[in-house]
Design an enzyme around this catalytic site. Sequence first.
Site, PDB file in Angstrom:
ATOM      1  N   GLU A  41       0.789  -1.298   0.092  1.00 22.36           N
ATOM      2  CA  GLU A  41      -0.329  -0.113  -0.312  1.00 22.36           C
ATOM      3  C   GLU A  41       0.638   1.135   0.625  1.00 22.36           C
ATOM      4  OE1 GLU A  41      -3.608   1.969   3.188  1.00 22.36           O
ATOM      5  OE2 GLU A  41      -2.484   0.489   3.811  1.00 22.36           O
ATOM      6  N   LYS A 110      -9.262   3.421  -1.919  1.00 22.74           N
ATOM      7  CA  LYS A 110      -9.431   3.120  -0.266  1.00 22.74           C
ATOM      8  C   LYS A 110     -10.616   3.224   0.470  1.00 22.74           C
ATOM      9  CE  LYS A 110      -7.045   1.499   3.693  1.00 22.74           C
ATOM     10  NZ  LYS A 110      -5.872   1.393   3.926  1.00 22.74           N
ATOM     11  N   CYS A 143      -5.684  -2.770   2.139  1.00 21.31           N
ATOM     12  CA  CYS A 143      -5.347  -3.154   3.649  1.00 21.31           C
ATOM     13  C   CYS A 143      -6.638  -3.241   4.776  1.00 21.31           C
ATOM     14  CB  CYS A 143      -4.433  -1.339   4.241  1.00 21.31           C
ATOM     15  SG  CYS A 143      -3.630  -2.138   6.120  1.00 21.31           S
TER      16      CYS A 143
END
Length: 253
Positions: A41, A110, A143
């Site tokens: 990430e 995200k 994540c």
Amino acid sequence: MKLALYQGPPAQGDPEAAFARLELQLHAAALAGARILVAPELFLPGYNQPELHKTAAQPLGGAWFQRLGAMARHADCGLTVGWAERAGAAVFNAATAFDRDGEMLGHYRKIQLFGPMEQASFQSGGSYCVFELDGVPTGLLICYDVEFAPHVWALAERGVKLLLVPTANPAGFGHVADSFIPARAGEMDMTIVYANYCGAEDDLRFGGDSLIAGPDSRIIARAGRSEALLIAENGPAPESALRSTQLSDFRKV
């Protein structure tokens, strides 16, 4: 297909060092026959770099994007990597997947921002990303996203069988790799590639433990706490009697 995962230390806010490391790992993955390499990430410009998130973020299609695509094309290997994307006044914690020709397969922002730093640096994304990689329905999460079963469920409902997850999981959260990732893969009958950092970035230490988990919850390959390039075959599929049918069997009450 063969899948590759790179677990490495942060480049400490140095994009050139990050590009150099990615290029080396991408060529190694290609030589081993991998179809795609997944990196952590915010590999560009770095995860624990809030000032750079504001000043160094680049637009989709910008210099970083073009360079990443060219690297994938030159290596003849796909690439998925996390980076800070600027879109007007907003900055997103994003990930892009390129195919072996350097063309964009998918781009994702995200949804689940983790902690004060991410929430101060980025705006949340609002949509999923699904594409085909060598005929396999593939999705992206980043994540913290994958720790929410409903997000993985939503991708499974869209037919996803391969989930690529750049991550920056800190030390102390080992339960994510130990339990959550194999469980998500088994529940939703998919393979998950979870690529973390190792080492430290300023005062933040990462947990390593990157892994590839199969649709029977079996860990296909796993890194420790140091730099590693994992390359593993995705398959063969588990016996049909051992595959999860939760998606079709679920009953709401």
